[in-house]
Design a protein around this motif. Structure first.
Motif, PDB file in Angstrom:
ATOM      1  N   ILE A  18       0.833  -1.256   0.041  1.00  0.00           N
ATOM      2  CA  ILE A  18      -0.006  -0.195   0.114  1.00  0.00           C
ATOM      3  C   ILE A  18       0.682   1.274  -0.115  1.00  0.00           C
ATOM      4  O   ILE A  18       0.385   2.263  -0.702  1.00  0.00           O
ATOM      5  N   LEU A  19       1.969   1.142   0.871  1.00  0.00           N
ATOM      6  CA  LEU A  19       2.957   2.340   0.842  1.00  0.00           C
ATOM      7  C   LEU A  19       3.427   2.647  -0.406  1.00  0.00           C
ATOM      8  O   LEU A  19       3.691   3.751  -0.998  1.00  0.00           O
ATOM      9  N   ARG A  20       3.791   1.602  -1.407  1.00  0.00           N
ATOM     10  CA  ARG A  20       4.432   1.773  -2.538  1.00  0.00           C
ATOM     11  C   ARG A  20       3.440   2.541  -3.555  1.00  0.00           C
ATOM     12  O   ARG A  20       3.832   3.383  -4.216  1.00  0.00           O
ATOM     13  N   ASP A  21       2.079   2.116  -3.335  1.00  0.00           N
ATOM     14  CA  ASP A  21       1.267   2.821  -4.354  1.00  0.00           C
ATOM     15  C   ASP A  21       0.917   4.360  -3.996  1.00  0.00           C
ATOM     16  O   ASP A  21       1.065   4.959  -4.834  1.00  0.00           O
ATOM     17  N   VAL A  22       0.993   4.421  -2.687  1.00  0.00           N
ATOM     18  CA  VAL A  22       0.989   5.662  -2.158  1.00  0.00           C
ATOM     19  C   VAL A  22       2.254   6.671  -2.739  1.00  0.00           C
ATOM     20  O   VAL A  22       2.149   7.661  -3.356  1.00  0.00           O
ATOM     21  N   LEU A  23       3.213   6.010  -2.627  1.00  0.00           N
ATOM     22  CA  LEU A  23       4.445   6.769  -2.871  1.00  0.00           C
ATOM     23  C   LEU A  23       4.380   7.150  -4.569  1.00  0.00           C
ATOM     24  O   LEU A  23       4.715   7.816  -5.129  1.00  0.00           O
ATOM     25  N   ASP A  24       4.043   5.991  -5.183  1.00  0.00           N
ATOM     26  CA  ASP A  24       3.914   6.131  -6.667  1.00  0.00           C
ATOM     27  C   ASP A  24       2.742   7.441  -7.059  1.00  0.00           C
ATOM     28  O   ASP A  24       3.298   8.341  -8.008  1.00  0.00           O
ATOM     29  N   GLU A  25       1.989   7.507  -6.339  1.00  0.00           N
ATOM     30  CA  GLU A  25       0.901   8.453  -6.926  1.00  0.00           C
ATOM     31  C   GLU A  25       1.610   9.954  -6.415  1.00  0.00           C
ATOM     32  O   GLU A  25       1.234  10.774  -7.007  1.00  0.00           O
ATOM     33  N   TYR A  26       2.228   9.998  -5.357  1.00  0.00           N
ATOM     34  CA  TYR A  26       2.816  11.157  -4.946  1.00  0.00           C
ATOM     35  C   TYR A  26       4.387  11.471  -5.586  1.00  0.00           C
ATOM     36  O   TYR A  26       5.175  12.219  -5.185  1.00  0.00           O
ATOM     37  N   GLY A  27       4.527  10.488  -6.645  1.00  0.00           N
ATOM     38  CA  GLY A  27       5.730  11.022  -7.672  1.00  0.00           C
ATOM     39  C   GLY A  27       7.120  10.622  -7.160  1.00  0.00           C
ATOM     40  O   GLY A  27       8.172  11.051  -7.456  1.00  0.00           O
ATOM     41  N   LEU A  28       7.086   9.467  -6.028  1.00  0.00           N
ATOM     42  CA  LEU A  28       8.363   9.095  -5.468  1.00  0.00           C
ATOM     43  C   LEU A  28       8.398   7.809  -5.528  1.00  0.00           C
ATOM     44  O   LEU A  28       7.570   6.940  -5.830  1.00  0.00           O
ATOM     45  N   ARG A  29       9.623   7.079  -5.619  1.00  0.00           N
ATOM     46  CA  ARG A  29       9.979   5.797  -5.435  1.00  0.00           C
ATOM     47  C   ARG A  29      10.531   5.312  -4.474  1.00  0.00           C
ATOM     48  O   ARG A  29      11.372   5.833  -3.947  1.00  0.00           O
ATOM     49  N   GLY A  30       9.770   4.067  -4.026  1.00  0.00           N
ATOM     50  CA  GLY A  30      10.552   3.448  -2.617  1.00  0.00           C
ATOM     51  C   GLY A  30      11.259   2.454  -2.906  1.00  0.00           C
ATOM     52  O   GLY A  30      11.043   1.515  -3.954  1.00  0.00           O
ATOM     53  N   TRP A  31      12.155   2.248  -2.145  1.00  0.00           N
ATOM     54  CA  TRP A  31      13.009   1.152  -2.350  1.00  0.00           C
ATOM     55  C   TRP A  31      12.995   0.072  -0.995  1.00  0.00           C
ATOM     56  O   TRP A  31      13.548   0.495  -0.080  1.00  0.00           O
ATOM     57  N   PRO A  32      12.347  -0.979  -0.986  1.00  0.00           N
ATOM     58  CA  PRO A  32      12.245  -1.671   0.129  1.00  0.00           C
ATOM     59  C   PRO A  32      13.311  -2.751   0.545  1.00  0.00           C
ATOM     60  O   PRO A  32      14.108  -2.957  -0.252  1.00  0.00           O
ATOM     61  N   LYS A  33      13.419  -2.823   1.829  1.00  0.00           N
ATOM     62  CA  LYS A  33      14.187  -3.972   2.394  1.00  0.00           C
ATOM     63  C   LYS A  33      13.687  -4.481   3.621  1.00  0.00           C
ATOM     64  O   LYS A  33      12.967  -3.865   4.412  1.00  0.00           O
ATOM     65  N   THR A  34      13.907  -5.580   4.177  1.00  0.00           N
ATOM     66  CA  THR A  34      13.847  -6.340   5.145  1.00  0.00           C
ATOM     67  C   THR A  34      14.315  -5.495   6.417  1.00  0.00           C
ATOM     68  O   THR A  34      15.626  -5.057   6.074  1.00  0.00           O
ATOM     69  N   SER A  35      13.853  -5.484   7.456  1.00  0.00           N
ATOM     70  CA  SER A  35      14.719  -4.706   8.458  1.00  0.00           C
ATOM     71  C   SER A  35      15.662  -5.390   9.108  1.00  0.00           C
ATOM     72  O   SER A  35      16.419  -4.903   9.898  1.00  0.00           O
ATOM     73  N   GLY A  36      15.566  -7.001   9.059  1.00  0.00           N
ATOM     74  CA  GLY A  36      16.610  -7.883   9.532  1.00  0.00           C
ATOM     75  C   GLY A  36      16.099  -8.075  10.813  1.00  0.00           C
ATOM     76  O   GLY A  36      16.561  -8.999  11.632  1.00  0.00           O
ATOM     77  N   SER A  37      14.780  -7.786  11.234  1.00  0.00           N
ATOM     78  CA  SER A  37      14.068  -8.133  12.463  1.00  0.00           C
ATOM     79  C   SER A  37      12.721  -8.676  11.899  1.00  0.00           C
ATOM     80  O   SER A  37      12.591  -9.401  11.170  1.00  0.00           O
ATOM     81  N   ARG A  38      11.676  -8.058  12.594  1.00  0.00           N
ATOM     82  CA  ARG A  38      10.084  -8.452  12.083  1.00  0.00           C
ATOM     83  C   ARG A  38       9.312  -7.382  11.100  1.00  0.00           C
ATOM     84  O   ARG A  38       8.454  -7.841  10.716  1.00  0.00           O
ATOM     85  N   GLY A  39      10.042  -6.394  10.891  1.00  0.00           N
ATOM     86  CA  GLY A  39       9.619  -5.312  10.141  1.00  0.00           C
ATOM     87  C   GLY A  39      10.257  -4.979   8.806  1.00  0.00           C
ATOM     88  O   GLY A  39      10.907  -6.053   8.294  1.00  0.00           O
TER      89      GLY A  39
END
Length: 441
Positions: A151-172
């Motif tokens: 959902i966050l990815r879609d919001v960023l796209d709509e607001y002209g930004l690209r997100g780069w995801p990564k695991t946190s290395g924990s639970r998030g």
């Protein structure tokens, strides 16, 4: 006997190479150093040219770290530093890493994960990265984290930004957004808050922007990670977990089906060698915050103002009361003007300890004293907080008795244990700094 590794044309001395840093998995300090050498190109992409806080686990991942903002007084001439000014008004010269030799040098100090600031050393007032920390509550599973990330990815796209995801290395999960260096820390945080609120609006059952733990549910989007002086573990960082898990950059089409447990100190170098770095294009994707700041202005015009800041910041203009809802003053006519407090949530503190295991032992003792109340608690009713002390963290455990009938709620008792991280500082001269010699790590 010391080990010597060659990196970036330099010989880097590794002290105590056989020291076990991950007892459960059996990984040594040298294993950790070799991991970072193998993935240096990816690890440097997240930290190069940035001031970095040294989070030093000198006794390994199972022991408490201490935070060292100031670069060690004795450091090689080829290790760069830059002076930062913090919200408190204090200053410190922090290490700036630019190549693999400098990276291995800080790992040799006991840095398991890497914690850079979101600015470059040549402009310390204008972040080039907005950071979204997806922090799941105690009862929240990985599936909800993935759903909120998409959902966050879609919001960023709509607001002209690209997100780069990564695991946190924990639970998030973390999503980094490269931005143009045109906005202050305050403006970037405001944009992050607007982003968190928009995700919450679209997924109210799964996502929250609420700062106070007693008000949260689902996945918390921690907008305050964008306040000045906050750092987040960077991509390819090894985390201090039993299995030496790695904060792994992902392609968006991997998010829905990934298992963060498969990315470890042992497995991640092969992935890097075979597939490279999923965030390799991040530096070429700097975007504008203009649209998110317009959304923030719309929120403010609708009466949705600022949200609480981290506790060590001065009170900000327009900030709501910086006190947990459970401790706000009563507003009833009967109590108005008396100064007494009426909690909105029945929260009690049961343990404060220097080490998490001691706080958890105190929680178990409380449960043994009050088995009827303990049986009625839900997972989200137990709040385990990692608190920042003078140079290290300590643990506080609180219990929300909202699911315990009022007539059956135990009275609050003195915390057991009752650790005070400031006691020695108040009662005498400050304690000596943790050792900074090469032999200490």
């Amino acid at each position: 006997m010391d080990a010597v590794l060659k990196a970036a044309g330099r010989d880097v001395v590794i002290t105590n190479p056989d020291k076990v840093f991950f007892p459960h998995a059996g990984h040594t300090k040298l294993d950790l150093v070799k991991y970072y050498l193998a993935v240096a190109e990816g690890a440097l992409r997240g930290i190069a040219g940035r001031p970095i806080v040294l989070k030093r686990y000198v006794n390994g991942a199972e022991h408490e770290p201490f935070f060292q903002k100031r670069a060690p007084a004795k450091h090689p001439e080829w290790v760069e530093t830059v002076e930062l000014r913090f919200p408190s008004g204090m200053t410190a010269r922090e290490v700036v890493v630019r190549d693999a030799a400098q990276l291995l040098w800080i790992v040799n100090l006991g840095c398991i994960d890497l914690n850079p600031h979101p600015v470059r050393a040549d402009d310390l007032e204008h972040p080039d990265e907005l950071r979204v920390d997806l922090d799941p509550g105690p009862s929240v599973g990985w599936d909800d984290v993935r759903r909120v990330a998409l959902i966050l990815r879609d919001v960023l796209d709509e607001y002209g930004l690209r997100g780069w995801p990564k695991t946190s290395g924990s639970r998030g999960m973390h999503v980094n957004v490269r931005i143009e260096r045109r906005w202050s820390f305050t403006q970037v945080r405001r944009a992050a808050l607007a982003l968190a609120r928009e995700v919450e609006r679209r997924a109210p059952d799964r996502a929250t922007s609420k700062w106070w733990k007693e008000e949260r549910h689902g996945v918390f989007l921690d907008y305050n990670q964008n306040a000045k002086d906050r750092t987040v573990a960077s991509a390819w960082s090894v985390r201090p977990t039993a299995d030496a898990r790695v904060s792994m950059p992902l392609e968006w089409d991997e998010v829905a089906g990934c298992d963060p447990a498969v990315f470890t100190l042992v497995t991640s170098p092969a992935r890097f060698a075979e597939r490279g770095d999923a965030a390799a294009g991040i530096d070429a994707a700097a975007g504008s915050l203009d649209k998110l700041l317009e959304l923030s202005a719309a929120h403010e015009a609708a009466g949705l103002g600022d949200a609480p800041w981290p506790p060590h910041f001065r009170k900000q203009s327009g900030e709501p009361p910086r006190v947990a809802p459970s401790r706000r003053k009563a507003a009833t006519a009967k109590e108005k003007g008396t100064g007494r407090r009426r909690p909105t949530q029945p929260l009690i503190t049961v343990a404060k300890a220097e080490h998490e295991k001691d706080a958890l032992a105190g929680l178990e003792r409380w449960k043994a004293r009050h088995p009827e109340a303990a049986a009625l608690l839900e997972v989200d009713d137990i709040l385990v907080d990692s608190m920042r002390g003078r140079s290290s963290t300590w643990t506080r455990i609180r219990i929300n008795l909202r699911h315990v009938p009022e007539s059956q709620r135990p009275a609050e008792e003195p915390p057991d244990p009752d650790y005070d991280p400031w006691r020695s500082w108040r009662s005498g001269p400050p304690p000596p700094r943790p050792p900074k010699t090469r032999s200490s790590s």
